[in-house]
Design a protein around this motif. Structure first.
Motif, short mmCIF file in Angstrom:
data_model
loop_
_atom_site.label_atom_id
_atom_site.label_comp_id
_atom_site.label_asym_id
_atom_site.label_seq_id
_atom_site.Cartn_x
_atom_site.Cartn_y
_atom_site.Cartn_z
N GLU A 1 0.33 77.30 29.97
CA GLU A 1 -0.10 76.40 28.89
C GLU A 1 0.23 74.94 29.23
O GLU A 1 -0.54 74.03 28.91
CB GLU A 1 0.51 76.77 27.53
CG GLU A 1 0.42 78.24 27.11
CD GLU A 1 -0.94 78.90 27.20
OE1 GLU A 1 -1.91 78.29 27.67
OE2 GLU A 1 -1.02 80.08 26.79
N GLU B 1 -7.12 82.20 29.19
CA GLU B 1 -6.52 82.61 27.90
C GLU B 1 -6.84 84.08 27.63
O GLU B 1 -6.01 84.81 27.08
CB GLU B 1 -7.04 81.75 26.73
CG GLU B 1 -6.96 80.23 26.91
CD GLU B 1 -5.57 79.64 27.11
OE1 GLU B 1 -4.61 80.38 27.39
OE2 GLU B 1 -5.46 78.39 27.01
N GLU C 1 -2.62 73.39 23.30
CA GLU C 1 -1.75 73.80 24.43
C GLU C 1 -0.29 73.44 24.14
O GLU C 1 0.61 74.23 24.44
CB GLU C 1 -2.21 73.13 25.73
CG GLU C 1 -3.61 73.53 26.17
CD GLU C 1 -3.75 75.00 26.52
OE1 GLU C 1 -2.73 75.67 26.74
OE2 GLU C 1 -4.89 75.48 26.56
N HIS D 1 -2.44 73.86 31.54
CA HIS D 1 -3.68 73.58 30.79
C HIS D 1 -3.58 72.22 30.09
O HIS D 1 -4.52 71.44 30.09
CB HIS D 1 -3.94 74.66 29.73
CG HIS D 1 -4.21 76.02 30.30
ND1 HIS D 1 -4.12 77.17 29.56
CD2 HIS D 1 -4.57 76.39 31.55
CE1 HIS D 1 -4.42 78.21 30.33
NE2 HIS D 1 -4.69 77.76 31.54
FE LIG Z 1 -3.77 77.46 27.45
#
Ligand SMILES: [Fe+2]
Ligand SMILES: [Fe+2]
Length: 165
Positions: free
Chosen positions: A125, A49, A92, A128
């Motif tokens: 994202e 991030e 996320e 993640h």
């Molecule tokens: Fe993320």
């Protein structure tokens, strides 16, 4: 037009900064409880991030704006692992949704570089999210045993004389 991109990029910086803070907070607490696997996952994600912030800030400065390094929200003091993972997965999802919308907005303003940057971030994202979702599944399948195993691995590693990282 350029101003709109700068505004969206700065909103993203603020959200990314909040994610860095939140994930590092989760990292510290997982590490404290001996859950090495989850502690490592939160730390690695926080670092990614931070790299997102760098890409966003580079673009803002190229557009002759300035990077506002201000987090969008305060760290939530969550210590329960299940609640940490749920919050992380939710963060996320919300970032991926925002970046998808902002990519379209930049495209409508003929800013294709900011558009592709947001699209690249959506991919990260979603990855993640997938990692956190897998951990939520593991918790559901193995419950407290899953966390106990991580603590045992930590103790074995310490007993074997491996350095504390
Ligand atoms: Fe993320
Ligand atoms: Fe990010």
């Amino acid at each position: 037009m350029k101003e709109k991109s700068i505004e969206l990029l700065n909103k993203a910086v603020a959200d990314e900064l909040s994610a860095v803070h939140q994930y590092m907070y989760f990292h510290f607490h997982c590490d404290d409880q001996g859950y090495d696997l989850l502690a490592g996952l939160f730390k690695r994600t926080a670092i990614e991030e931070m790299q997102h912030i760098e890409k966003l800030a580079d673009r803002i400065i190229f557009l002759k704006g300035d990077a506002e390094i201000v987090a969008s929200s305060e760290v939530k003091k969550i210590h329960d692992v299940q609640a940490m993972l749920e919050m992380a997965a939710q963060m996320e999802t919300s970032s991926a949704n925002d970046y998808n919308r902002w990519a379209i907005e930049c495209s409508n303003n003929a800013d294709s570089v900011s558009k592709s940057l947001f699209e690249t971030l959506v991919m990260d994202e979603e990855r993640h999210f997938d990692q956190y979702d897998t951990e939520i599944d593991n918790m559901a399948k193995f419950g407290d045993n899953y966390l106990a195993l991580q603590s045992i691995e930590r103790s074995k590693s310490r007993a074997a004389g491996n350095p504390v990282d």
